[in-house]
Design an enzyme around this catalytic site. Sequence first.
Site, PDB file in Angstrom:
ATOM      1  CB  ALA A   1     -38.475  86.288  43.242  1.00  0.00           C
TER       2      ALA A   1
ATOM      3  N   GLY B   1     -36.544  90.862  43.072  1.00  0.00           N
ATOM      4  CA  GLY B   1     -37.850  91.201  43.650  1.00  0.00           C
ATOM      5  C   GLY B   1     -37.729  92.100  44.874  1.00  0.00           C
TER       6      GLY B   1
ATOM      7  CD  GLU C   1     -38.736  93.247  40.065  1.00  0.00           C
ATOM      8  OE1 GLU C   1     -38.493  92.183  40.673  1.00  0.00           O
ATOM      9  OE2 GLU C   1     -39.151  93.281  38.905  1.00  0.00           O
TER      10      GLU C   1
ATOM     11  CD  GLU D   1     -34.549  90.297  38.404  1.00  0.00           C
ATOM     12  OE1 GLU D   1     -33.611  91.079  38.093  1.00  0.00           O
ATOM     13  OE2 GLU D   1     -35.447  90.606  39.211  1.00  0.00           O
TER      14      GLU D   1
HETATM   15  N1  COA Z   1     -33.707  82.979  46.495  1.00  0.00           N
HETATM   16  C1  COA Z   1     -33.573  81.922  47.290  1.00  0.00           C
HETATM   17  N2  COA Z   1     -32.622  81.817  48.235  1.00  0.00           N
HETATM   18  C2  COA Z   1     -31.772  82.852  48.346  1.00  0.00           C
HETATM   19  C3  COA Z   1     -31.850  83.984  47.544  1.00  0.00           C
HETATM   20  C4  COA Z   1     -32.883  84.031  46.584  1.00  0.00           C
HETATM   21  N3  COA Z   1     -33.077  85.090  45.781  1.00  0.00           N
HETATM   22  N4  COA Z   1     -30.850  84.834  47.879  1.00  0.00           N
HETATM   23  C5  COA Z   1     -30.177  84.231  48.875  1.00  0.00           C
HETATM   24  N5  COA Z   1     -30.726  83.029  49.160  1.00  0.00           N
HETATM   25  C6  COA Z   1     -30.311  82.052  50.182  1.00  0.00           C
HETATM   26  C7  COA Z   1     -29.123  81.246  49.711  1.00  0.00           C
HETATM   27  O1  COA Z   1     -29.531  80.181  48.878  1.00  0.00           O
HETATM   28  C8  COA Z   1     -28.560  80.784  51.030  1.00  0.00           C
HETATM   29  O2  COA Z   1     -29.357  79.727  51.504  1.00  0.00           O
HETATM   30  P1  COA Z   1     -28.664  78.368  52.048  1.00  0.00           P
HETATM   31  O3  COA Z   1     -27.849  78.811  53.230  1.00  0.00           O
HETATM   32  O4  COA Z   1     -29.806  77.487  52.395  1.00  0.00           O
HETATM   33  O5  COA Z   1     -27.816  77.860  50.919  1.00  0.00           O
HETATM   34  C9  COA Z   1     -28.823  81.986  51.953  1.00  0.00           C
HETATM   35  O6  COA Z   1     -29.860  82.735  51.335  1.00  0.00           O
HETATM   36  C10 COA Z   1     -27.619  82.893  52.111  1.00  0.00           C
HETATM   37  O7  COA Z   1     -27.194  83.297  50.818  1.00  0.00           O
HETATM   38  P2  COA Z   1     -25.688  83.117  50.290  1.00  0.00           P
HETATM   39  O8  COA Z   1     -25.735  83.099  48.790  1.00  0.00           O
HETATM   40  O9  COA Z   1     -25.045  81.962  50.963  1.00  0.00           O
HETATM   41  O10 COA Z   1     -25.049  84.454  50.832  1.00  0.00           O
HETATM   42  P3  COA Z   1     -23.815  85.247  50.205  1.00  0.00           P
HETATM   43  O11 COA Z   1     -23.452  86.275  51.203  1.00  0.00           O
HETATM   44  O12 COA Z   1     -22.759  84.310  49.754  1.00  0.00           O
HETATM   45  O13 COA Z   1     -24.389  85.993  48.886  1.00  0.00           O
HETATM   46  C11 COA Z   1     -26.000  87.207  47.595  1.00  0.00           C
HETATM   47  C12 COA Z   1     -25.385  86.972  48.984  1.00  0.00           C
HETATM   48  C13 COA Z   1     -27.177  88.169  47.778  1.00  0.00           C
HETATM   49  C14 COA Z   1     -24.970  87.840  46.671  1.00  0.00           C
HETATM   50  C15 COA Z   1     -26.479  85.870  47.018  1.00  0.00           C
HETATM   51  O14 COA Z   1     -27.284  85.225  47.973  1.00  0.00           O
HETATM   52  C16 COA Z   1     -27.289  85.987  45.742  1.00  0.00           C
HETATM   53  O15 COA Z   1     -26.734  86.233  44.697  1.00  0.00           O
HETATM   54  N6  COA Z   1     -28.622  85.810  45.856  1.00  0.00           N
HETATM   55  C17 COA Z   1     -29.480  85.804  44.697  1.00  0.00           C
HETATM   56  C18 COA Z   1     -29.742  87.214  44.236  1.00  0.00           C
HETATM   57  C19 COA Z   1     -30.627  87.183  43.020  1.00  0.00           C
HETATM   58  O16 COA Z   1     -30.284  86.705  41.971  1.00  0.00           O
HETATM   59  N7  COA Z   1     -31.836  87.760  43.193  1.00  0.00           N
HETATM   60  C20 COA Z   1     -32.776  87.854  42.139  1.00  0.00           C
HETATM   61  C21 COA Z   1     -33.611  86.671  42.057  1.00  0.00           C
HETATM   62  S1  COA Z   1     -34.796  86.884  40.785  1.00  0.00           S
END
Ligand code: COA
Length: 257
Positions: free
Chosen positions: A65, A110, A113, A133
């Site tokens: 999400a 999400g 999910e 989460e």
């Molecule tokens: N919500 C909003 N934005 C997200 C996102 C999320 N769940 N997951 C990734 N993004 C965005 C990042 O903010 C970034 O945006 P930006 O370039 O404007 O800063 C872009 O996607 C790329 O992500 P980034 O974190 O730079 O890539 P990465 O390769 O370093 O890491 C992940 C990849 C998946 C490990 C990392 O993005 C992450 O941990 N995401 C969240 C996962 C999460 O907690 N999901 C559950 C949410 S309830």
Amino acid sequence: MYETISAELVGKIYIITINRPDKLNALNKTVIRELGEAVDEVYENPLIHAAIITGSGNRAFAAGADIRGFAGLSKEEGILLAKQGMDVFFKIENAPKPIVAAVNGFALGGGCELAMACHFRICNETAQFGQPEINLGLIPGYGGTQRLTRYIGKGPALEVILTGNPINATLALHYGLVNHITAPEELMNKTKSILLQIISKAPLAISKSIAAVNAADGKSDGYSLETKLFGECFATEDVKEGIAAFLEKRSPVFRGI
Ligand code: COA
């Protein structure tokens, strides 16, 4: 037509692609609403016999999400957000036509999910599932505590949810969370080829099979439903065709009636 997803009918298969690759296809409110609309189309459009949900780009199915949408939410707004996602995901799960997740990278929160709401999952070697989460001080809110537990069991589900650790493709296959792992370039072909085999079968038997299997959720009397739906199949033209074709040693031609 859509802002955050694309949807294209290829033959009889509707390919729904989440299209925010720069945000790793994170599911904001618009994505959730548009996914709901695309799934309505799957229900209503007789030209669609099956659907695939996937993510654009080569990094993510959906990385969760949209965390930006969480900032400053009240308890009531949190409940509403969860409900909006859950409603769409129930609609996917209960669709009368197969909807399969082609998981092409991160399927976190999400995204995991969403993949779990689909009827089954195929992933590529780079896929990573997980419910991170807990790292935000949250719990899954789009059905993750329920479906993950049902799919992989209580102990593994609690470990995944409480640690927030990702599940790689091999472990996902071991858990039965995915049916197949492919090379990245083979993911869509493999998913389509399974769906093409499925949609050659009788459409009403397909939808009744989905409904009966969905009833194996511990809440419903799935055995009674199976009995009823099995009986209902005998009221279809397709069962007559299927049996006649077997006896005449030819391929059946199903018409969905
Ligand atoms: N919500 C909003 N934005 C997200 C996102 C999320 N769940 N997951 C990734 N993004 C965005 C990042 O903010 C970034 O945006 P930006 O370039 O404007 O800063 C872009 O996607 C790329 O992500 P980034 O974190 O730079 O890539 P990465 O390769 O370093 O890491 C992940 C990849 C998946 C490990 C990392 O993005 C992450 O941990 N995401 C969240 C996962 C999460 O907690 N999901 C559950 C949410 S309830």
